[in-house]
Write a protein that holds these residues in place. Structure first.
Motif, mmCIF file in Angstrom:
data_model
loop_
_atom_site.group_PDB
_atom_site.id
_atom_site.type_symbol
_atom_site.label_atom_id
_atom_site.label_comp_id
_atom_site.label_asym_id
_atom_site.label_seq_id
_atom_site.Cartn_x
_atom_site.Cartn_y
_atom_site.Cartn_z
ATOM 1 N N ARG A 155 0.851 -1.016 -0.136
ATOM 2 C CA ARG A 155 -0.146 -0.137 -0.511
ATOM 3 C C ARG A 155 0.715 0.966 0.103
ATOM 4 N NH1 ARG A 155 -2.421 3.220 2.942
ATOM 5 N NH2 ARG A 155 -4.697 4.297 2.472
ATOM 6 N N THR A 176 -7.687 1.531 -3.433
ATOM 7 C CA THR A 176 -8.973 1.108 -2.590
ATOM 8 C C THR A 176 -9.377 -0.449 -2.108
ATOM 9 O OG1 THR A 176 -10.363 2.779 -3.565
ATOM 10 C CG2 THR A 176 -11.637 1.177 -2.540
ATOM 11 N N ASP A 217 -7.334 -1.336 0.510
ATOM 12 C CA ASP A 217 -7.901 -0.645 1.823
ATOM 13 C C ASP A 217 -8.872 -1.841 2.438
ATOM 14 O OD1 ASP A 217 -5.979 1.676 2.431
ATOM 15 O OD2 ASP A 217 -7.637 2.735 1.346
#
Length: 233
Positions: free
Chosen positions: A169, A196, A199
């Motif tokens: 990330r 996205t 996450d």
């Protein structure tokens, strides 16, 4: 009307009442002249036909758990109490039912599995383990995300791999800043989609980690049983 059995009552149809069914049974038995072993007229109750149906269905090979579902029984023992047959008869009749079903189907559906097919099947499960967890895609289906596991909903994340995903990330955020700096708008959209998804995977990992202690059982290994050895890449 939403009733299987109805009768004409004046100008309308009505559902059959319990008393009406009893009356019909008594009249039918009286007209038939049937008697039992002692010579007494036969007597049936509506509930007796429920037992007869289940007994005949299971004797014909219907699996008991399906018969229980049809009868609305929550406990299988209730169904077996209805069915006036012994457990060994249930097994024998069920096997006969399966044999009859197989005789009606194309014989090629029951052919022996080729060694190449078995190897391909085992190979699918050997490829299930990925860096961030386990791939749960069905056997024989292609990877529609071209092995972009972060975006794939078929990835079952492993909480133990959370540091690895956090590093991925962070790298995505660096790439996003670079793409925005150079005006690579297509790359921006792609990286934002990956962020996205990352996450979401991190949230799933945290949820699994907080729910229970994870015990790694390892991947299924068939090589000891079938003599398969993975070839080095």
């Amino acid at each position: 009307m939403p009733f299987l059995f109805q009768r004409r009552y004046g100008p309308e149809h009505r559902a059959m009442s319990r008393n009406y069914v009893h009356t019909c049974l008594e009249q039918s038995l009286a007209a038939s002249g049937l008697t039992d072993a002692t010579g007494q007229p036969l007597s049936f109750k509506p509930h007796d036909f429920r037992r007869l149906f289940l007994t005949d269905a299971i004797r014909s090979g219907l699996p008991p758990h399906i018969a229980a579902k049809i009868a609305g029984h929550k406990v299988l023992d209730t169904t077996m109490g209805y069915a006036a047959i012994y457990p060994e008869d249930v097994v024998a009749h069920h096997r006969a039912f399966i044999a009859r079903r197989r005789s009606l189907r194309p014989c090629e559906e029951y052919r022996e599995i080729m060694p190449e097919e078995w190897q391909d099947f085992l190979g699918h499960f050997e490829l299930r383990k990925v860096a961030l967890g386990i791939c749960t895609r069905d056997y024989g289906t292609p990877c529609v995300h071209e092995h972009a596991c972060i975006r794939c909903p078929q990835l079952r994340p492993d909480p133990a791999e959370m540091p690895r995903l956090q590093g991925i990330r962070a790298n995505l955020q660096d790439r996003l800043a670079e793409a925005k700096e150079h005006g690579w708008l297509g790359e921006v959209v792609a990286i934002e989609a990956s962020l996205t998804a990352a996450d979401q995977k991190l949230a799933g990992m945290r949820q699994l980690a907080s729910r229970h202690t994870t015990i790694h059982l390892g991947m299924p290994d068939f090589r000891r049983d079938v003599g398969r050895a993975s070839r080095p890449s």
